[in-house]
Structures are given as C-alpha cells and as structure tokens.
Design an enzyme around this catalytic site. Structure first.
Site, PDB file in Angstrom:
ATOM      1  N   LEU A   8       0.843  -1.204   0.000  1.00 36.86           N
ATOM      2  CA  LEU A   8       0.000   0.000   0.000  1.00 36.86           C
ATOM      3  C   LEU A   8       0.877   1.252   0.000  1.00 36.86           C
ATOM      4  CD1 LEU A   8      -2.762  -1.021   2.590  1.00 36.86           C
ATOM      5  CD2 LEU A   8      -2.532  -1.604   0.159  1.00 36.86           C
ATOM      6  N   ARG A  15       2.521  14.720   6.346  1.00 37.61           N
ATOM      7  CA  ARG A  15       3.482  15.189   7.341  1.00 37.61           C
ATOM      8  C   ARG A  15       4.918  15.239   6.840  1.00 37.61           C
ATOM      9  NH1 ARG A  15       1.987  11.370  12.126  1.00 37.61           N
ATOM     10  NH2 ARG A  15       0.897  10.262  10.470  1.00 37.61           N
ATOM     11  N   LYS A  22       5.618  10.260  -0.467  1.00 38.23           N
ATOM     12  CA  LYS A  22       6.344   9.782   0.715  1.00 38.23           C
ATOM     13  C   LYS A  22       7.201   8.551   0.433  1.00 38.23           C
ATOM     14  CE  LYS A  22       4.122   7.860   4.355  1.00 38.23           C
ATOM     15  NZ  LYS A  22       3.375   7.895   5.622  1.00 38.23           N
ATOM     16  N   THR A  81      -7.182   2.160   4.168  1.00 39.84           N
ATOM     17  CA  THR A  81      -6.338   1.003   3.819  1.00 39.84           C
ATOM     18  C   THR A  81      -7.151  -0.153   3.217  1.00 39.84           C
ATOM     19  OG1 THR A  81      -6.407   0.494   6.196  1.00 39.84           O
ATOM     20  CG2 THR A  81      -4.383   1.443   5.361  1.00 39.84           C
ATOM     21  N   GLY A 141      -2.565   1.539  15.763  1.00 36.32           N
ATOM     22  CA  GLY A 141      -3.720   0.747  16.162  1.00 36.32           C
ATOM     23  C   GLY A 141      -3.327  -0.232  17.268  1.00 36.32           C
ATOM     24  N   ASN A 228       6.448   8.646   8.826  1.00 37.43           N
ATOM     25  CA  ASN A 228       5.402   9.617   8.522  1.00 37.43           C
ATOM     26  C   ASN A 228       5.933  11.043   8.381  1.00 37.43           C
ATOM     27  OD1 ASN A 228       3.050   7.798   8.680  1.00 37.43           O
ATOM     28  ND2 ASN A 228       3.732   7.567  10.795  1.00 37.43           N
ATOM     29  N   ASN A 370      38.470  15.691 -20.879  1.00 35.38           N
ATOM     30  CA  ASN A 370      37.627  14.698 -21.552  1.00 35.38           C
ATOM     31  C   ASN A 370      36.422  15.292 -22.245  1.00 35.38           C
ATOM     32  OD1 ASN A 370      36.609  15.390 -18.992  1.00 35.38           O
ATOM     33  ND2 ASN A 370      35.374  13.526 -18.914  1.00 35.38           N
TER      34      ASN A 370
HETATM   35  C1  UD1 Z   1      -2.305   2.065   9.794  1.00 33.12           C
HETATM   36  C2  UD1 Z   1      -3.208   1.085  10.557  1.00 33.12           C
HETATM   37  C3  UD1 Z   1      -2.804   1.095  12.027  1.00 33.12           C
HETATM   38  C4  UD1 Z   1      -1.350   0.717  12.164  1.00 33.12           C
HETATM   39  C5  UD1 Z   1      -0.470   1.630  11.309  1.00 33.12           C
HETATM   40  C6  UD1 Z   1       0.942   1.089  11.260  1.00 33.12           C
HETATM   41  C7  UD1 Z   1      -5.367   1.075   9.415  1.00 33.12           C
HETATM   42  C8  UD1 Z   1      -6.772   1.589   9.436  1.00 33.12           C
HETATM   43  N1  UD1 Z   1      -4.573   1.511  10.403  1.00 33.12           N
HETATM   44  O1  UD1 Z   1      -2.556   3.359  10.313  1.00 33.12           O
HETATM   45  O2  UD1 Z   1      -3.616   0.174  12.747  1.00 33.12           O
HETATM   46  O3  UD1 Z   1      -0.962   0.797  13.521  1.00 33.12           O
HETATM   47  O4  UD1 Z   1      -0.949   1.676   9.955  1.00 33.12           O
HETATM   48  O5  UD1 Z   1       1.789   1.962  10.544  1.00 33.12           O
HETATM   49  O6  UD1 Z   1      -5.035   0.309   8.553  1.00 33.12           O
HETATM   50  N2  UD1 Z   1      -2.696   3.961   2.224  1.00 33.12           N
HETATM   51  C9  UD1 Z   1      -3.186   3.846   0.936  1.00 33.12           C
HETATM   52  N3  UD1 Z   1      -4.434   4.308   0.690  1.00 33.12           N
HETATM   53  C10 UD1 Z   1      -5.232   4.833   1.645  1.00 33.12           C
HETATM   54  C11 UD1 Z   1      -4.720   4.949   2.944  1.00 33.12           C
HETATM   55  C12 UD1 Z   1      -3.459   4.493   3.213  1.00 33.12           C
HETATM   56  O7  UD1 Z   1      -2.505   3.355   0.044  1.00 33.12           O
HETATM   57  O8  UD1 Z   1      -6.365   5.210   1.309  1.00 33.12           O
HETATM   58  C13 UD1 Z   1      -1.347   3.465   2.498  1.00 33.12           C
HETATM   59  C14 UD1 Z   1      -0.386   4.559   2.898  1.00 33.12           C
HETATM   60  O9  UD1 Z   1       0.285   5.070   1.777  1.00 33.12           O
HETATM   61  C15 UD1 Z   1       0.563   3.844   3.848  1.00 33.12           C
HETATM   62  C16 UD1 Z   1      -0.294   2.739   4.449  1.00 33.12           C
HETATM   63  O10 UD1 Z   1      -1.389   2.578   3.577  1.00 33.12           O
HETATM   64  O11 UD1 Z   1       1.638   3.254   3.150  1.00 33.12           O
HETATM   65  C17 UD1 Z   1      -0.777   3.094   5.856  1.00 33.12           C
HETATM   66  O12 UD1 Z   1      -1.573   4.239   5.775  1.00 33.12           O
HETATM   67  P1  UD1 Z   1      -1.567   5.341   6.912  1.00 33.12           P
HETATM   68  O13 UD1 Z   1      -2.563   6.359   6.562  1.00 33.12           O
HETATM   69  O14 UD1 Z   1      -0.186   5.791   7.197  1.00 33.12           O
HETATM   70  O15 UD1 Z   1      -2.137   4.464   8.125  1.00 33.12           O
HETATM   71  P2  UD1 Z   1      -1.971   4.734   9.650  1.00 33.12           P
HETATM   72  O16 UD1 Z   1      -2.888   5.819  10.074  1.00 33.12           O
HETATM   73  O17 UD1 Z   1      -0.535   4.885   9.981  1.00 33.12           O
HETATM   74 CA    CA Z   2       1.487   5.281   8.761  1.00 26.00          CA
END
Ligand code: UD1
Ligand code: CA
Length: 452
Positions: A8, A15, A22, A81, A141, A228, A370
């Site tokens: 993902l 941030r 990122k 996610t 989480g 992040n 060169n």
């Molecule tokens: C997520 C988890 C959290 C965990 C944390 C660990 C969920 C709901 N939460 O939270 O439980 O502790 O990761 O780092 O899953 N992304 C997408 N599309 C989206 C949203 C996110 O591709 O619509 C990707 C982001 O680019 C990233 C990853 O998913 O690589 C995690 O997304 P992020 O928004 O950072 O999740 P957290 O809030 O950190």
């Molecule tokens: Ca994250």
C-alpha cells in the site's frame, strides 16, 4: 504455496511536507518503496502489486525500474487502507493462495518475519497480523488479545477507549491471509469511524463474527517502524545505518569509527577491508577484500578491487573501476575510468573517461580533458607509462606503453610506445636578470614614495 504481496503506497504523506510522494523518500540512497519491494522479492511470490495514488506516475517508474514484473494499481481517492487493498482485487480474480499486505512507508520488515506469519497460518490461523510492543506514546492501532492468546480485534487509536490506548501491543499494518478471504471480508468493511475511512483493520472483527481464527506474530519495534515525517525518516536512516555497520563488521570489515561511515543499501564490501573515519558510500559500490579506504572519501558507482588503496579525500564517481593494488589518493576524482593493476593516481588529479594500464604512474595535478563542451572523449594510457606532473591530456588521445610526458605538457597528439611527449615552450635562462630586475623594482618604489 502460491503467494502475492500487496504494497500500500497511495497515501499522501502530508506530514513529510514534500512535493515528492512519501514512499519515494530515500533511506540509504534507496526509496522507501524499494525497501518494501526487496522484502517482497525475497518471498519468491507470484505477483507484487503496488497500490499507488499520490504521484503515481513517479511511483510506478521507480517500482517498474526495480521489478519490471511489478503491477501497479491506482487508488485515485485515498479512502482508507481497506479501500486501497480493494483496488488490487481485479488483479487477483483468478488467484488462489496467500497474500501479504505490506506498506510502502514501513521499510524494515524482514522476509523471515513474513515466513513466520505464513507458518502460523499453515498451522490453522486464518489471518495473521504482525504486532510489536512499545512503551512509547504513539497513535498506532492497538491489538486486543484474548486470554487464549488469539487476536480479537484491532482498534484504531482515534477510536480506542482510554483503557485500550494503554495497551502496548500495536499493529504494524502487516497482514498475512488467504486472498479470497481477504477480498471477501474487505467488501463488508464500512467507514463508520472517527476518520470516515475504510479500515483494513476491521477484517479481524468481521473474521471473528464468522468464528475464524486470528493470531499475531511479534516483531521488534524497529522492524515495524513506519515513516510519517522527516524526523522519522532521519531516525529510520540512522537505524538502518547502525544495522548495516554491524552486519559489515560481523562479515569481517573493519570500521575504525563505525558511526562516521555511511552505506547505501546495496553497498558490498569484502573481508579484511578497512574503512577509516568519515567515508560515504553512494549507490552501486562494491569493494573487494583487503582494500583500504582512507578517511573522507566519497564513493559511488565504483568497483574497488583487492588490495586497492583509496583516499584520503578521494572522490570516486560512477564507472570508476580500480584494479588490484591500485591507488587513488589525495584530492583525486575518478569517473568512468579503469585504473590498471598497481597504477597510482595519488595527488590532485582528475581522471574521466580513461583507460589506464597496469603500473602507470599519474603525476600530481594531471587532468584528462575529456569534455569539449559537447561530447566526452576517451584517454588511453598504456602499461607502465609515467605521466609527468601537471600534464593536460586532451582527449581523444592515446599514449602507448612505457611512454612518458614532460611535466607541464599539454598533450594533444598521440604518443607512440616508449616515447617521451613534451609539449611546452623551451626554457631560456637570462643570466643575472633576476637580481637586476629586483633592483629596478626597488628603485621605482623609492621614487614613488618620495613623491608622496
Ligand atoms: C495504519 C493502521 C494502524 C497501524 C499503522 C501502522 C489502518 C486503518 N490503520 O494506520 O492500525 O498501527 O498503519 O503503521 O489500517 N494507504 C493507501 N491508501 C489509503 C490509505 C493508506 O494506500 O487510502 C497506504 C499509505 O500510503 C501507507 C499505508 O497505507 O503506506 C498506511 O496508511 P496510513 O494512513 O499511514 O495508516 P496509519 O494511520 O498509519
Ligand atoms: Ca502510517
């Protein structure tokens, strides 16, 4: 067992305060995404699917460059996610097997950890989540574990009760499950939560409703580190470097002051090589055994053979190839050039686009000219040639073996084997001139000061 990895990587990474997506920020000269893709590659999986969104064109370019078989799916709106995972559904309609979910911003997950998760699944767990324990305040989480040790639920920090927030066992985000089960559960996920997002973490609750078995594997906090912000990026960089230094030393490389040596993720160094203080390795460098890299050298895209000595203050750029026991020393720059066995480039030289034979001695201040402003040209120097100090070699040019140049020469035509090339005006000595000249200068000064 057939398996796929979904990474993902669509999130904006607000941030980071950056124009760059990122997952394209570097750790050890390599984008975060590639670190995750390396883990995927080590799993020998059938497919690697990248979910891209923000900056997807750039992300795709980097991903395909690393693995031409990687498949990119676009998540044009980042709705969470689970929604991200759902974008990969179309790529896996006919696929039966295991799926690993990784994040593009979580670069240090080890293949072995994923293998442990897979084993637990083989032993009867339907979903395996990677967790880690931490005492630090954070907004990961929380993993809710039942008395029998199974995973009951993942609660997002924002949605957690005060008691749940006190739980130290956190969700890394990494999941291992069955592909069909994953998409089946994902289609049931709703976005009724503090963020109005489709949380992938909700699959645990849904699986529990079906009496499926969910479990966790624990890894270290560092392995689960997610990036992040740039502060976290710097933190991750130093963690990576620490690990790499340790690995190097355990493999037989001496680091005089480990904390001052910086590696790329792909740096390879042989046994009994010594690296002094303040040395930086850019991408694509290999050093064989028994070499010595002295202080303050900056090396990228170079190959350094056995017994070669580099630095102090050497700059090796891409395409620099140093043969056995050669030397590139003080304030020398080498680019796209081969330095022959036992050859020496020791003082203040620039060697670009050159083929330098064995046992050649390049005098101080030698420059290969060169570049004519449009094209680059080759300088070839035969074995055992002796290049006098401050020679300019105007390329394209060939110097035979056992040749010599007179120092200060500007060499513009080829030198045949065994010949001396001399290209400078002839010296003339004017007897007593130096003394007379100074007397005249002093006399002029005297007149001028009297006038004032
Ligand atoms: C997520 C988890 C959290 C965990 C944390 C660990 C969920 C709901 N939460 O939270 O439980 O502790 O990761 O780092 O899953 N992304 C997408 N599309 C989206 C949203 C996110 O591709 O619509 C990707 C982001 O680019 C990233 C990853 O998913 O690589 C995690 O997304 P992020 O928004 O950072 O999740 P957290 O809030 O950190
Ligand atoms: Ca994250």
């Amino acid at each position: 067992m057939q398996s796929v990895v979904i990474i993902l990587s669509a999130g904006m990474g607000t941030r980071m305060q950056s124009d760059l997506p990122k997952v394209l920020h570097n750790i050890a000269c390599e984008p975060l995404l590639i670190h995750s893709m390396r883990t995927a590659a080590a799993m020998d999986c059938q497919k690697t699917i990248i979910v891209a969104g923000h900056g997807s064109e750039e992300v795709e370019k980097v991903a395909i460059n690393f693995n031409p078989n990687a498949e990119i799916v676009i998540q044009s709106e980042q709705l969470g996610t689970a929604h991200a995972v759902n974008q990969a559904r179309g790529k896996l309609l006919d696929f039966n097997g295991e799926v690993f979910i990784l994040y593009g911003d979580t670069p240090f997950i080890k293949p072995n950890t994923l293998k442990n998760m897979s084993k637990l699944r083989e032993n009867g767990s339907n979903i395996v989540v990677l967790g880690f324990n931490t005492d630090e305040q954070n907004s990961y989480g929380r993993l809710i574990i039942t008395e029998d040790g199974s995973l009951e639920e993942i609660v997002e920090f924002k949605d957690a009760t005060d008691d749940q927030k006190k739980i130290n066992y956190c969700n890394s985000g990494v999941i291992c499950t069955d592909t069909n089960l994953l998409f089946d559960l994902v289609s049931e996920i709703e976005n009724k939560n503090a963020n109005n997002e489709f949380y992938l973490t909700d699959i645990i609750k849904l699986a529990k409703n079906r009496n499926l078995k969910c479990a966790t594997v624990e890894c270290s906090e560092s392995e689960a580190m997610g990036i992040n912000s740039r502060v976290e990026l710097a933190h991750a960089e130093s963690y990576f470097q620490e690990e790499k230094r340790t690995e190097m030393m355990l493999n037989g490389v001496t680091l005089t002051d480990p904390n001052t040596v910086w590696f790329s993720s792909d740096t390879v160094i042989g046994r009994d090589t010594i690296i002094e203080q303040n040395v930086i390795f850019g991408p694509e460098t290999t050093v064989e055994s028994h070499a010595l890299i002295k202080s303050f050298s900056h090396i990228e895209g170079a190959h350094i053979s056995k017994g070669a000595i580099v630095g102090p203050f050497a700059r090796l750029r891409p395409g620099a190839e140093l043969a056995n026991n050669s030397k590139v020393g003080n304030f020398c720059e080498v680019k796209e050039s081969q330095i022959g066995e036992g050859a020496k480039v020791n003082h203040l030289s620039y060697i670009g686009d050159a083929k330098i034979g064995d046992n050649v001695n390049i005098g101080a201040g030698t420059i290969t000219c060169n570049y004519d402003g449009v094209s680059k040209h080759l300088t070839e120097i035969g074995d055992r040639a002796f290049i006098g100090s401050n020679t300019s070699l105007v390329a394209p040019i060939q110097l035979g073996s056992d040749t010599m140049t007179a120092s200060g020469s500007v060499i513009t035509s080829n030198i045949p084997d065994k010949a001396l090339g001399i290209a400078r005006s002839k010296q003339e000595n004017k007897l007593n001139f130096a003394v007379k000249f100074f007397e005249r200068l002093k006399a002029i000064k005297l007149i001028n000061t009297k006038d004032k």
